[in-house]
Design a protein around this motif. Structure first.
Motif, PDB file in Angstrom:
ATOM      1  N   ASN A  24       8.844   7.086  -6.490  1.00  0.00           N
ATOM      2  CA  ASN A  24       8.210   6.627  -5.255  1.00  0.00           C
ATOM      3  C   ASN A  24       6.726   6.436  -5.458  1.00  0.00           C
ATOM      4  N   TYR A  25       6.115   5.644  -4.600  1.00  0.00           N
ATOM      5  CA  TYR A  25       4.693   5.353  -4.697  1.00  0.00           C
ATOM      6  C   TYR A  25       3.850   6.614  -4.749  1.00  0.00           C
ATOM      7  N   ASN A  26       4.128   7.530  -3.802  1.00  0.00           N
ATOM      8  CA  ASN A  26       3.205   8.661  -3.712  1.00  0.00           C
ATOM      9  C   ASN A  26       3.289   9.534  -4.963  1.00  0.00           C
ATOM     10  N   THR A  27       4.510   9.695  -5.504  1.00  0.00           N
ATOM     11  CA  THR A  27       4.661  10.477  -6.726  1.00  0.00           C
ATOM     12  C   THR A  27       3.976   9.780  -7.891  1.00  0.00           C
ATOM     13  N   LEU A  28       4.214   8.465  -7.983  1.00  0.00           N
ATOM     14  CA  LEU A  28       3.634   7.724  -9.098  1.00  0.00           C
ATOM     15  C   LEU A  28       2.120   7.651  -8.993  1.00  0.00           C
ATOM     16  N   GLU A  29       1.618   7.533  -7.747  1.00  0.00           N
ATOM     17  CA  GLU A  29       0.169   7.417  -7.574  1.00  0.00           C
ATOM     18  C   GLU A  29      -0.523   8.742  -7.863  1.00  0.00           C
ATOM     19  N   LEU A  55       0.793  -1.230   0.000  1.00  0.00           N
ATOM     20  CA  LEU A  55       0.000   0.000   0.000  1.00  0.00           C
ATOM     21  C   LEU A  55       0.828   1.283   0.000  1.00  0.00           C
ATOM     22  N   PHE A  56       1.939   1.309   0.760  1.00  0.00           N
ATOM     23  CA  PHE A  56       2.691   2.555   0.899  1.00  0.00           C
ATOM     24  C   PHE A  56       4.068   2.524   0.262  1.00  0.00           C
ATOM     25  N   GLY A  57       4.506   1.326  -0.124  1.00  0.00           N
ATOM     26  CA  GLY A  57       5.846   1.241  -0.692  1.00  0.00           C
ATOM     27  C   GLY A  57       6.882   0.871   0.345  1.00  0.00           C
ATOM     28  N   PRO A  58       7.935   0.144  -0.081  1.00  0.00           N
ATOM     29  CA  PRO A  58       8.923  -0.371   0.868  1.00  0.00           C
ATOM     30  C   PRO A  58       9.736   0.718   1.561  1.00  0.00           C
ATOM     31  N   ARG A  59       9.945   1.847   0.902  1.00  0.00           N
ATOM     32  CA  ARG A  59      10.795   2.877   1.507  1.00  0.00           C
ATOM     33  C   ARG A  59      10.165   3.437   2.772  1.00  0.00           C
ATOM     34  N   LEU A  60       8.901   3.874   2.680  1.00  0.00           N
ATOM     35  CA  LEU A  60       8.224   4.416   3.855  1.00  0.00           C
ATOM     36  C   LEU A  60       7.955   3.336   4.888  1.00  0.00           C
ATOM     37  N   ALA A  61       7.536   2.160   4.409  1.00  0.00           N
ATOM     38  CA  ALA A  61       7.184   1.079   5.327  1.00  0.00           C
ATOM     39  C   ALA A  61       8.391   0.697   6.172  1.00  0.00           C
ATOM     40  N   SER A  80      20.173   4.286   9.959  1.00  0.00           N
ATOM     41  CA  SER A  80      19.890   3.545   8.731  1.00  0.00           C
ATOM     42  C   SER A  80      18.488   3.885   8.226  1.00  0.00           C
ATOM     43  N   ALA A  81      17.556   4.156   9.144  1.00  0.00           N
ATOM     44  CA  ALA A  81      16.205   4.538   8.722  1.00  0.00           C
ATOM     45  C   ALA A  81      16.238   5.860   7.977  1.00  0.00           C
ATOM     46  N   TYR A  82      17.021   6.812   8.479  1.00  0.00           N
ATOM     47  CA  TYR A  82      17.137   8.107   7.798  1.00  0.00           C
ATOM     48  C   TYR A  82      17.729   7.922   6.407  1.00  0.00           C
ATOM     49  N   ALA A  83      18.736   7.046   6.310  1.00  0.00           N
ATOM     50  CA  ALA A  83      19.369   6.810   5.010  1.00  0.00           C
ATOM     51  C   ALA A  83      18.345   6.269   4.016  1.00  0.00           C
ATOM     52  N   VAL A  84      17.539   5.296   4.468  1.00  0.00           N
ATOM     53  CA  VAL A  84      16.528   4.717   3.584  1.00  0.00           C
ATOM     54  C   VAL A  84      15.540   5.783   3.134  1.00  0.00           C
ATOM     55  N   PHE A  85      15.123   6.627   4.054  1.00  0.00           N
ATOM     56  CA  PHE A  85      14.118   7.631   3.711  1.00  0.00           C
ATOM     57  C   PHE A  85      14.651   8.645   2.702  1.00  0.00           C
ATOM     58  N   PHE A  86      15.868   9.136   2.954  1.00  0.00           N
ATOM     59  CA  PHE A  86      16.366  10.214   2.100  1.00  0.00           C
ATOM     60  C   PHE A  86      16.980   9.731   0.802  1.00  0.00           C
ATOM     61  N   TRP A  87      17.560   8.539   0.785  1.00  0.00           N
ATOM     62  CA  TRP A  87      18.299   8.111  -0.386  1.00  0.00           C
ATOM     63  C   TRP A  87      17.622   7.007  -1.192  1.00  0.00           C
ATOM     64  N   GLY A  88      16.546   6.432  -0.662  1.00  0.00           N
ATOM     65  CA  GLY A  88      15.935   5.314  -1.358  1.00  0.00           C
ATOM     66  C   GLY A  88      14.733   5.750  -2.171  1.00  0.00           C
ATOM     67  N   VAL A 114      10.747  -8.282   5.247  1.00  0.00           N
ATOM     68  CA  VAL A 114       9.734  -8.298   4.197  1.00  0.00           C
ATOM     69  C   VAL A 114       9.921  -7.140   3.240  1.00  0.00           C
ATOM     70  N   SER A 115      10.195  -5.945   3.796  1.00  0.00           N
ATOM     71  CA  SER A 115      10.366  -4.789   2.920  1.00  0.00           C
ATOM     72  C   SER A 115      11.612  -4.967   2.062  1.00  0.00           C
ATOM     73  N   THR A 116      12.638  -5.626   2.632  1.00  0.00           N
ATOM     74  CA  THR A 116      13.858  -5.902   1.865  1.00  0.00           C
ATOM     75  C   THR A 116      13.543  -6.761   0.652  1.00  0.00           C
ATOM     76  N   GLN A 117      12.834  -7.855   0.873  1.00  0.00           N
ATOM     77  CA  GLN A 117      12.529  -8.771  -0.225  1.00  0.00           C
ATOM     78  C   GLN A 117      11.604  -8.102  -1.240  1.00  0.00           C
ATOM     79  N   PHE A 118      10.629  -7.372  -0.719  1.00  0.00           N
ATOM     80  CA  PHE A 118       9.686  -6.676  -1.597  1.00  0.00           C
ATOM     81  C   PHE A 118      10.435  -5.679  -2.470  1.00  0.00           C
TER      82      PHE A 118
END
Lengths: 204, 503
Positions: free
Chosen positions: B230-235, B100-106, B215-223, B145-149
């Protein structure tokens, strides 16, 4: 990762051959030392602050010369049975090398038959538990040859409790809570940023 | 950092790696950090590693913590079970969140929400508090799960097994590295800075906590979620349809293959988690090694993940080249059975050196089986990929809880009996793998049904109304790209366009 594992295997195999399975048994020791301490029955002592004074002497009712082999005395703090319950790492085993009843050293002194005493401030790494004091007499080969303790043979009388320090500090508490709060707040900030980016993309 | 936004229908090559029609990379270049594919890989394995590191940060320091918090063996055992049980449901929830929200945010969201549990471990003051912090810290293992997704979204079917295996394996490594690093951090604080024991371990916990938060900050800003943005942009720009939660859940839960893989995963990954919790004390008690040596042995079990799980993924992709999906299933069964056999043997060996050797071999098989399981998972569903990944991952944790409760609690079985019985259970449960059947590719015993295509299978997840609105576009592309799962024989068969509905 393969090389460390192989090296480890070889090391462990060597250690198998070197390990000895004989040693002094506690049941073979004679109770020839009289050990007393200044705590009262069931007293609670605070680690890092309070003290006990331990005294020990040779029990003169034993024949003279029994203590001729005694060279040093090691006085130790030992767990009472109630504090060993459901805690295998404090188990009492007859083979003294493997025995985990008395892990905390109070003092070690050269042996004299009488007039021995030591005042010990309970150290800050002593955990909360119920204890008694035991002294071992060792010979020149550093093997235990006799002992004495402040409690009876069943380890049920004259025990005392130590209340350990918590290890916590106000600074730690504050840092811990602040960082936790910051994590959650920054997450909320991220969601807000995402929403705004989404709105911008929608307007495009 | 700017996300790489690309029109999904545009096939201009603007990516550093070669891509397929979904813009997923068809090659895997380990040493690259190019956006978005390889960057997603490195971000996902590092953040997952930090979660594993935090979850198993307590075990190596137990000798100090148990004295400080006055823990009994039962308290320690319960906390161990708690640490892996939180993720059972968290993994399924994570799967849904990814869909629903995408692996980056999740994933960045979950990691930041569980970081407080690690920070607050520093002020735990009782057995109950200890259990609570281990329980909540364990939720972070749902980032698996988010990694595999994420890998399945970024990498094409031909390399997805490798990508999944490497990211998960290197993440699992955290459980091994922590057994070596936490005692070092503790010694540094205790000896060099001079804090007393009961304070030093508390300060030491800030290390995994900060690592995790960063690591969470890195995922948010760089992923970014997908190769095209990203999901929200594409949606919001209309490129990606925001799916319905109930439909996603329905199509996952009604797909029997997801449940079978959950059981299979429970008996490889679940076993790995169980062993992580009991192996140090096994060597300590049975072979009388000291605590440090037991810790090193325990660490080596987890460290093998560095190559063994990725090898599983590689084997899956390799078997698929020749035999397609059937090859993936056969390989999975063989390796899982091998793991079970070695486990049975491990409990029966009485000599230390041989025991360590068998344990290391056992860990290779178990972790390769994990990689092989996730070589199959991306193909079970396209619409509900997240929930299927979550169910399988959650099944892993259920296996860990079940196994510890049945064989490693109380004094019904000695630890060595428990280990051998665990091996028998692994072999029995791997039989379910034989029940998986894909009509378009075949299963363990039977070949594919004639005339059934990948489109038939993946498009049956969408209703006619949804198809009319064009929501199923990504499933169409995925079907095309997964043609190779027929293996060498089937790849040349032309695609028919008359779709019957499939279970």
């Amino acid at each position: 990762m393969k090389i460390p594992a192989g090296f480890l295997v070889v090391c462990l195999m060597f250690s198998c051959f070197v390990a000895t399975s004989y040693g002094v048994l506690f049941s073979s020791l004679k109770d020839t030392l009289i050990v007393t301490a200044t705590h009262t029955q069931d007293q609670v002592l605070k680690a890092g602050e309070e003290q006990i004074t331990v005294t020990w002497r040779f029990n003169q009712t034993y024949p003279a010369g029994t203590d001729s082999a005694y060279k040093t005395v090691k006085v130790k703090l030992c767990y009472a049975p109630i504090s060993q319950k459901d805690r295998k790492w404090r188990k009492t085993v007859d083979l003294l090398k493997k025995d985990k009843t008395c892990p905390h050293k109070i003092v070690a002194r050269p042996y004299t038959a009488s007039n021995n005493s030591f005042t010990w401030t309970i150290e800050r790494d002593i955990p909360s538990a119920v204890y008694f004091v035991r002294a071992f007499a060792l010979n020149a080969q550093e093997e235990q040859v006799a002992y004495g303790q402040t409690t009876d043979a069943h380890k049920s009388s004259n025990l005392f409790t130590v209340q350990a320090i918590t290890g916590r500090h106000v600074g730690l508490d504050v840092a811990s809570i602040c960082f936790s709060a910051f994590s959650v707040v920054s997450l909320a900030g991220f969601f807000y940023m995402e929403k705004r980016k989404g709105k911008v993309a929608q307007q495009k | 950092m700017e996300e790489v936004v690309q029109n999904p229908d545009n096939n201009d090559r603007k990516f550093a790696l070669p891509v397929d029609s979904e813009h997923k990379a068809t090659e895997f270049r380990l040493l690259s950090v190019s956006t978005p594919h390889m960057r997603a890989f490195h971000l996902s394995w590092i953040s997952f590693f930090s979660c594993f590191f935090s979850t198993f940060a307590a075990p190596p320091l137990i000798p100090i913590i148990r004295d400080n918090l006055n823990l009994t063996a039962t308290d320690i055992g319960n906390a161990g079970i708690a640490s892996v049980s939180g993720a059972v449901f968290a993994r399924v929830a994570m799967g849904t969140a990814c869909d629903l929200f995408g692996p980056r945010l999740a994933s960045s969201g979950l990691i930041l929400l569980t970081a407080p549990a690690v920070f607050l471990s520093a002020i735990a003051n009782s057995p109950a508090a200890f259990l609570m912090v281990r329980f909540f810290t364990g939720f972070s293992l749902a980032t698996f799960v988010s990694t595999q997704f994420w890998m399945s979204s970024m990498f094409s079917p031909t390399v997805v097994g490798t990508a999944n295996g490497l990211s998960a394996g290197w993440g699992n490594l955290g459980g091994g590295v922590t057994q070596l690093v936490m005692p070092l951090v503790y010694s540094l604080i205790h000896n060099n800075i001079g804090s007393t024991e009961f304070t030093a371990w508390r300060i030491a916990f800030f290390f995994p906590a900060l690592f995790q938060a960063l690591s969470a900050y890195a995922v948010f800003f760089w992923g970014q979620d997908m190769p095209d943005g990203n999901y929200n942009t594409l949606e919001k720009s209309g490129e990606k349809h925001k799916d319905s939660f109930s439909q996603v859940l329905y199509h996952a839960v009604t797909n029997y293959r997801g449940w079978i893989l959950a059981v299979a995963y429970g008996y490889c990954f679940g076993i790995e988690l169980t062993v992580d919790n009991i192996i140090a004390q096994y060597f300590f008690d049975r072979f009388d090694v000291d605590l440090n040596t037991a810790g090193i042995i325990a660490a080596s079990f987890g460290l093998v993940n560095m190559f063994s799980r990725p090898i599983g993924g590689l084997f899956s992709d390799f078997a698929a080249k020749r035999y397609g999906m059937r090859g993936r299933l056969w390989m999975l069964w063989v390796v899982q059975m091998g793991g079970g056999l070695l486990c049975l043997l491990l409990g029966k060996i009485g000599s230390l050196g041989l025991s360590v050797a068998v344990m290391v071999l056992f860990s290779v098989f178990v972790q390769a089986a994990e990689g092989l399981t996730f070589g199959v998972v991306p193909f079970v569903s396209r619409r509900s990929l997240g929930v299927i990944s979550g169910m399988t991952g959650g099944g892993g944790n259920v296996g860990a809880v079940l196994t510890q409760v049945i064989f490693f609690r109380g004094s019904r079985y000695s630890t060595e009996e428990g280990i051998s019985l665990m091996g028998v259970m692994i072999m029995c449960c791997s039989v379910v793998i034989m029940l998986i059947y894909f009509p378009q590719w075949g299963g363990f015993f039977y070949g594919p049904k004639k005339g059934v295509t990948e489109e038939d299978y993946y498009l049956s997840e969408w209703s006619a109304a949804e198809k009319e609105q064009g929501f199923h576009k990504m499933s169409l592309k995925f079907s095309e790209n997964s043609r190779r799962q027929r293996g060498r024989k089937g790849a040349a068969v032309p695609v028919q366009s008359d779709p019957p509905t499939i279970v």
